[in-house]
Scaffold this active site. Structure first.
Site, PDB file in Angstrom:
ATOM      1  N   TRP A 104       0.485  -0.908   0.101  1.00 31.81           N
ATOM      2  CA  TRP A 104      -0.230  -0.179   0.149  1.00 31.81           C
ATOM      3  C   TRP A 104       0.818   0.841  -0.314  1.00 31.81           C
ATOM      4  CZ3 TRP A 104      -4.241  -1.029  -2.045  1.00 31.81           C
ATOM      5  CH2 TRP A 104      -5.362  -1.856  -1.570  1.00 31.81           C
ATOM      6  N   ASP A 172      -1.213   6.754   6.277  1.00 34.31           N
ATOM      7  CA  ASP A 172      -2.129   5.776   5.736  1.00 34.31           C
ATOM      8  C   ASP A 172      -2.550   4.494   7.293  1.00 34.31           C
ATOM      9  OD1 ASP A 172      -3.775   3.677   4.836  1.00 34.31           O
ATOM     10  OD2 ASP A 172      -2.321   3.614   2.928  1.00 34.31           O
ATOM     11  N   LYS A 196     -11.662  -1.658   7.042  1.00 30.11           N
ATOM     12  CA  LYS A 196     -11.254  -2.797   8.211  1.00 30.11           C
ATOM     13  C   LYS A 196     -11.629  -2.762   9.211  1.00 30.11           C
ATOM     14  CE  LYS A 196      -8.285  -2.996   4.689  1.00 30.11           C
ATOM     15  NZ  LYS A 196      -7.778  -2.208   3.302  1.00 30.11           N
TER      16      LYS A 196
END
Ligand SMILES: *Cc1c(COP(=O)(O)O)cnc(C)c1O
Length: 362
Positions: A104, A172, A196
């Protein structure tokens, strides 16, 4: 199939059962309005209360100071933030620094480099991202330092924010949102997809420091302007009502069961149980990540052979333990244990790991 199984999927992932039940009960006729919340105006009083509760509870439950930071709900998930950040903060003559710790963060860097001067100052790539690089210095002239606090795919996590001096950290936090106390003073901008730890998919939660907000570009298209979202309390256009409403319910649940401290405690308990099972298996299960950087959210391990891994995953799913296949770039197994995963789910998995090992010697 029982009504609920233990879902270890990396995302979207489990939501607390009381939240699902409450949403179900409220779905058709919200607050005695004769409509669902998803059929009414987002400018009306009823939705307004939900929206403001979600904002207020995010500050309250996550300990985010209201005088320094603002909360935004923006569609496009974490992925749009990969682009929105450099579009807003990397104008002419400016640069940012990135530490890459997995898939990511590499994606975040790649998008930033399309747009402006984004420099990779450290990477864990040489070790296949099995450890977090810690030897780097941040240039004090950088606009921001970008990190990914939890590496969902590789299974590592920053347990402490790096020292960036006066440079704001942009993080992030998609996969470890609301799992531990954060030193918000160091955070210029935190963002993440909510699917999540917080809500169903459909938006990013963005937490932005007001001095950083003041520097955001006003010459990008409207939806990409942080200042417009902030000025309109995330109601510049129609907001993603469903995830905002569900996040409000999740935050109420978090508060009721003991708040952020409890989320932190459970995260420690879940990951301790699993890492102990791995480390006590005499080498049958192997955790590939550096011990000090092991994620508390995404626990990865290997078995002696790929055949045994496939068998493990297939037999686990028959025992209502689902979603244990590791990401294809890593292989092996991965248990994603976010805030809504009950300890009983982890205990059931540990028990299965012990039984499987006995039944299938290497
Ligand atoms: C899941 C994930 C993403 C992607 O989020 P989207 O909301 O699907 O864009 C980004 N970063 C991390 C760390 C993730 O775990």
């Amino acid at each position: 199939m029982p009504e609920r199984i233990y879902n270890f999927s990396a995302g979207p992932s489990m939501l607390p059962l009381p939240v699902l039940k409450k949403a179900q009960a409220e779905f058709v006729n919200y607050a005695d309005s004769g409509m669902s919340l998803f059929e009414m105006s987002h400018r009306g009083k009823i939705y307004d209360a939900v929206h403001n509760d979600a904002v207020r509870l995010t500050h309250e439950v996550y300990g985010i100071p209201t005088d320094t930071h603002q909360i935004l709900f923006i569609q496009g998930g974490a992925t749009l933030q990969f682009a929105m950040i450099p579009m807003s903060f990397l104008g002419q003559g400016k640069f940012a620094e990135y530490v890459t710790t997995g898939t990511w963060s590499q994606k975040a860097l790649k998008d930033a480099q399309l747009i402006g001067d984004a420099r990779e100052i450290a990477t864990g790539k040489a070790e296949n991202f099995m450890a977090i690089p810690k030897k780097f210095t941040v240039n004090p002239s950088a606009e921001y330092l970008h990190i990914t606090t939890n590496n969902t795919i590789k299974g590592t996590e920053w347990h402490k924010l790096p020292d960036a001096g006066k440079v704001p950290i942009f993080a992030d936090m998609s996969s470890d949102f609301l799992s531990r106390r954060v030193d918000w003073a160091k955070i210029g901008l935190a963002y993440g997809g909510v699917q999540k730890n917080l809500a169903p998919a459909g938006m990013a939660l963005v937490i932005i420091r007001k001095d950083v907000l003041a520097k955001a570009s006003q010459t990008v298209p409207a939806y990409l302007r942080y200042d417009l979202h902030a000025g309109e309390n995330s109601l510049y256009n129609t907001p993603p009502v469903f995830p905002i409403y569900m996040m409000k319910l999740v935050l109420e649940w978090v508060k009721e069961v003991g708040g952020l401290e409890q989320m932190d405690k459970w995260a420690q308990q879940r990951s301790d149980l699993l890492y102990n099972a791995i480390d006590a298996s005499g080498g049958y299960y192997k955790g590939p990540c550096a011990k000090e950087d092991r994620s508390r959210m995404n626990i990865c391990w290997r078995l002696p052979t790929e055949e045994l891994e496939a068998k493990f995953i297939a037999e686990a799913s028959k025992k209502q333990l689902s979603g244990l296949k590791g990401h294809r770039s890593v292989g092996g197994c991965r248990a994603s244990v976010y805030n809504a995963m009950p300890i009983e789910g982890v205990q059931a998995l540990v028990k299965f790991m012990e039984e499987f090992k006995k039944a299938n010697p290497a």
